[in-house]
Design a protein around this motif. Structure first.
Motif, short mmCIF file in Angstrom:
data_model
loop_
_atom_site.label_atom_id
_atom_site.label_comp_id
_atom_site.label_asym_id
_atom_site.label_seq_id
_atom_site.Cartn_x
_atom_site.Cartn_y
_atom_site.Cartn_z
N ARG A 51 32.91 78.32 25.25
CA ARG A 51 32.62 78.45 26.68
C ARG A 51 33.06 77.19 27.40
N GLN A 52 33.62 77.37 28.60
CA GLN A 52 34.05 76.23 29.40
C GLN A 52 32.94 75.86 30.38
N TYR A 53 32.70 74.56 30.50
CA TYR A 53 31.73 74.09 31.49
C TYR A 53 32.39 73.07 32.40
N THR A 54 32.04 73.12 33.68
CA THR A 54 32.45 72.03 34.57
C THR A 54 31.25 71.11 34.71
N LEU A 55 31.47 69.86 34.35
CA LEU A 55 30.38 68.90 34.37
C LEU A 55 30.52 68.01 35.60
N VAL A 56 29.47 67.92 36.40
CA VAL A 56 29.51 67.07 37.59
C VAL A 56 28.65 65.84 37.32
N ASP A 57 29.29 64.66 37.32
CA ASP A 57 28.56 63.42 37.10
C ASP A 57 27.99 62.96 38.44
N VAL A 58 26.70 63.15 38.62
CA VAL A 58 26.04 62.83 39.88
C VAL A 58 25.77 61.33 39.92
N PRO A 59 25.93 60.66 41.07
CA PRO A 59 25.61 59.23 41.13
C PRO A 59 24.17 58.97 40.72
N GLY A 60 23.93 57.80 40.17
CA GLY A 60 22.59 57.45 39.72
C GLY A 60 21.59 57.49 40.86
#
Lengths: 677, 78
Positions: A51-60
């Motif tokens: 499965r493909q996931y789009t990962l969003v790195d949210v600011p701390g």
């Protein structure tokens, strides 16, 4: 195949979120041991069980009750970003504080995975985290991770899959019954209007609290209807709890305390040794000595280490240049074109690379090492008192340090400063500290006119350089104060600064990352401007104008001003033409003197010294050149960055004008004093 | 009533109340300075600058004017 599912990656600042993100996606997001590294959401993809996931790195973010630009981005991403699940990365050494965010996120979505990072570090401190108990307390899956070692990362995706298949039931913080009732009833009222924008109960709580940031983000998507407004107003009046916000945080922390009581055992007083070290490193005398010593050491290593590789690169480029010339000859290129390409474009490009690459390849890893270690926030902590007196923010000390590497990077880093006024001050004054591109010029001047060569000479140069840097820091502070009492009037704002524990840097990764991320990035940008700049310079020096060329005309034009500043027209022309990159200023000046159409080689300093002295240079000229090199308009890349960050041509012009005026004034004063003596 | 600035280095207290208003109030509480939380003063920058406080396993540095807004329970701890 269904489309990619979006997963948000949230967490407090400096919990290793970027490291987890990199480990999951294989991207190389720059990480460092200080809060606020991620200033915009990065995206990456990863694959798990096909499965493909789009990962969003949210600011701390400490909280989704946003107090800073990053936290507002975090709120937006978690609350309205359409993420199907949220991974909250926690620092295992201080879980209690991290759980604040976990509980907040659990109010927005039940599909939460908690990744407890830095378990190795926690274990070293004697902190034990019982992951099973934690899972039971929170009601959502928990994964234990040592992201730096790449351990447990796969488990996170395992748990993500788990929550996507079967929505867990989180155990949320318990609020007063009246609060819960009010939230439920308001949620029911606004749910039709809200139309699944975000969780209705969460939105109701925020609206009851009157969180301005949430309201702003909500209204960006859908302006509040009159009916909703009335409902909210009515619910607020009915609840009549002015300290609702306090109650909510307190309740969350009570839940976090209970949770940690069940799942975490920690010895009394962890990390006493660290505070003993810190008392030395931030002490009055010892702290200053440590800071100066480190600064001096970094510059010494950079300068000493860069000499030989610079020469090798220069020789390599010369060899390659001959081959290219042979090739062009064989192709039968006309002499003008050959000269234009080789002397103009190739010459400038190779010059910039051989002068720039070695010091950057040494400076950036050293800087990254200090960053990884956690020393930088201590600098901000130690210097905040002075910055407060200048009505600025202590975090400006960090952006200033970044400016030593590259002013454009420093200007970008100013996003970590929350107060807009103080951020602007930091942006406007960043170019007052010399970037890496200006060091070679400064060092050449010191070696030729003051210190001499050899190991002793290098040490003396490093010492003098430190002096110049102290001067630039002093002027930065003075300017910050001046701005604070004039165009950017205001009082210092409130802010909090987290001091992370010291962490052993990962030497190998540090080097690879800083070379890849920063060095090549800055170099690529410089090379991109150096090639066209070489072309322009070549044309300027070959297009006839009057008796000489365009270049000699420019030099003549600038000559009176140059002499007033204890410099000359050629030097000012060099600075103007060096606008694309500071590293080409000195080669440019030499080129003008020798009347050649190409950048001169500056690796042979004694020859350079002869040329300069033959053109009437004295120690005063060299001193003024150093001063003007410290204080003049930032390079084109930095100017573009300032424009992008401030969105204002006025402030960009100001950022260019301020240091130039300071530099001109200082040069004139020095020139005047020298005339009197 | 004592506030955070009244703590000597190494001394510990319990938060009673935060008097800061607006965003800073929420920020301080979000960092864990809620009523009942134990706080220890760990470091002081020279010249009346920032002080670093240990709270809930983390270390947060505050300027004096902000530390003043965190009031402590009466009676000494630690």
């Amino acid at each position: 195949m269904d489309e990619r599912r979006v997963i948000a990656l949230a967490g407090n600042p400096n919990v290793g979120k970027s490291t987890v993100f990199n480990a999951l996606t294989g991207l190389h997001q720059h990480t460092g041991n200080w809060p606020g590294k991620t200033v915009a959401s990065a995206r990456g993809t990863c694959r798990h069980n096909g499965r493909q996931y789009t990962l969003v790195d949210v600011p701390g973010a400490y909280s989704l009750w946003a107090q800073s630009a990053e936290e507002e981005v975090a709120l937006e991403a978690v609350c309205f970003g359409g993420a199907e699940a949220v991974i909250v990365v926690c620092d295992g050494t201080c879980l209690e504080r991290n759980l604040n965010l976990v509980y907040q996120v659990m109010e927005i979505t039940p599909r939460v995975v908690v990744a407890v990072n830095m378990l190795d570090e926690a274990r070293k401190k004697g902190v034990r985290v019982d992951l099973k108990a934690l899972e039971k307390q929170l009601g959502v899956p928990v994964a234990g991770v040592c992201a730096r070692a790449g351990k447990g990362v796969g488990e996170i995706l395992e748990k993500v899959e788990q929550v996507l298949q079967k929505t867990p039931v989180p155990r949320r913080a318990v609020y007063l019954e009246a609060v819960e009732k009010a939230a439920q009833s308001l949620a029911a009222d606004i749910a039709p209007w809200l139309d699944c924008l975000t969780d209705a109960r969460f939105a109701a709580l925020r609206l009851l609290e009157n969180d301005p940031c949430f309201l702003r983000e909500l209204e960006k998507r859908k302006p509040l209807s009159e009916e909703c407004r009335a409902q909210i107003e009515k619910a607020r009046e009915a609840l009549a709890l002015p300290d609702l916000s306090d109650h909510l945080v307190a309740a969350v922390y009570r839940a976090a305390e209970d949770c940690c009581r069940a799942a975490v055992t920690r010895p009394e007083d962890t990390g006493n040794r660290q505070w003993k070290i810190d008392r030395v490193l931030t002490g009055r005398v010892t702290g200053a000595a440590a800071m100066l010593g480190l600064l001096c050491l970094v510059f010494f290593l950079t300068l000493k280490g860069a000499n030989a590789p610079s020469r090798w690169l220069g020789a390599g480029f010369a060899w390659l240049g001959e081959k290219l010339e042979g090739g062009l000859n064989a192709l039968g290129a006309p002499p003008f074109l050959r000269s234009l390409l080789l002397d103009g474009v190739y010459g400038t490009l190779s010059q910039v690379i051989s002068v720039m690459l070695p010091p950057m390849a040494i400076f950036f890893p050293l800087f990254t090492l200090l960053e990884d270690l956690g020393y930088l926030p201590r600098i901000a902590f130690r210097l905040d008192g002075i910055f407060e007196k200048c009505r600025a923010c202590g975090k400006q000390a960090l952006t200033m340090c970044m400016g030593f590497g590259c002013n454009a990077v420093g200007v970008m880093g100013c996003r970590i400063i929350d107060s807009p006024r103080e951020r602007l001050i930091a942006v406007l004054t960043n170019a007052f500290v010399p970037c890496n591109g200006r060091f070679p010029t400064l060092i050449a001047m010191m070696t030729i006119f003051f210190a001499g060569g050899g190991l002793g000479g290098t040490a003396l140069s490093a010492g003098m350089l430190t002096g110049l840097i102290l001067l630039s820091v002093g002027v930065t502070l003075g300017m910050s104060y001046l701005l604070s009492v004039t165009v950017l009037r205001g009082v210092p704002s409130s802010y909090t600064l987290e001091l992370p524990p010291y962490r052993a840097p990962q030497a190998g990764k540090v080097i690879v990352r800083s070379v890849l991320d920063r060095t090549l990035f800055v170099l690529g940008r410089a090379a991109a401007v150096a090639a066209p700049a070489g072309l322009v310079i070549f044309l300027l020096s070959h297009i006839p104008a009057g008796e000489g060329t365009l270049l000699t005309a420019l030099v003549r034009l600038l000559s009176p001003l140059g002499r007033l500043m204890g410099l000359d027209g050629a030097i000012l022309a060099g600075f103007l033409l060096g606008f694309p990159a500071n590293e080409i200023v000195l080669p440019m000046i030499l080129m003008i003197y020798t009347a050649g159409g190409t950048l001169a080689d500056v690796s042979n300093l004694s020859a350079v010294g002869e040329i300069l002295r033959a053109n009437g240079w004295t120690a005063v000229t060299a001193l003024n050149l150093m001063l003007f090199s410290l204080f003049h308009f930032p390079c084109s890349t930095t100017c573009i960055t300032i424009y992008r960050e401030t969105g204002s041509a006025k402030w960009t012009a100001m950022a260019a004008l301020l240091p130039t005026l300071v530099g001109m004034l200082l040069c004139m004063v020095v020139h005047g004093i020298a005339l009197i003596l | 009533m004592r506030d955070l600035t009244g703590l000597n280095i190494g001394e510990e207290g319990r938060v009673a109340w935060v008097t800061a208003r607006g965003g800073m109030r929420r920020r301080l509480m979000d960092l864990g300075l809620t009523p009942g939380a134990r706080v220890r003063c760990l470091l002081a920058a020279p010249g009346g600058g920032m002080r670093a406080y240990g709270v809930r396993g983390t270390v947060v540095a505050l300027r004096a004017k902000d530390a003043e807004t965190v009031l402590l329970e009466e009676g000494r701890h630690g």
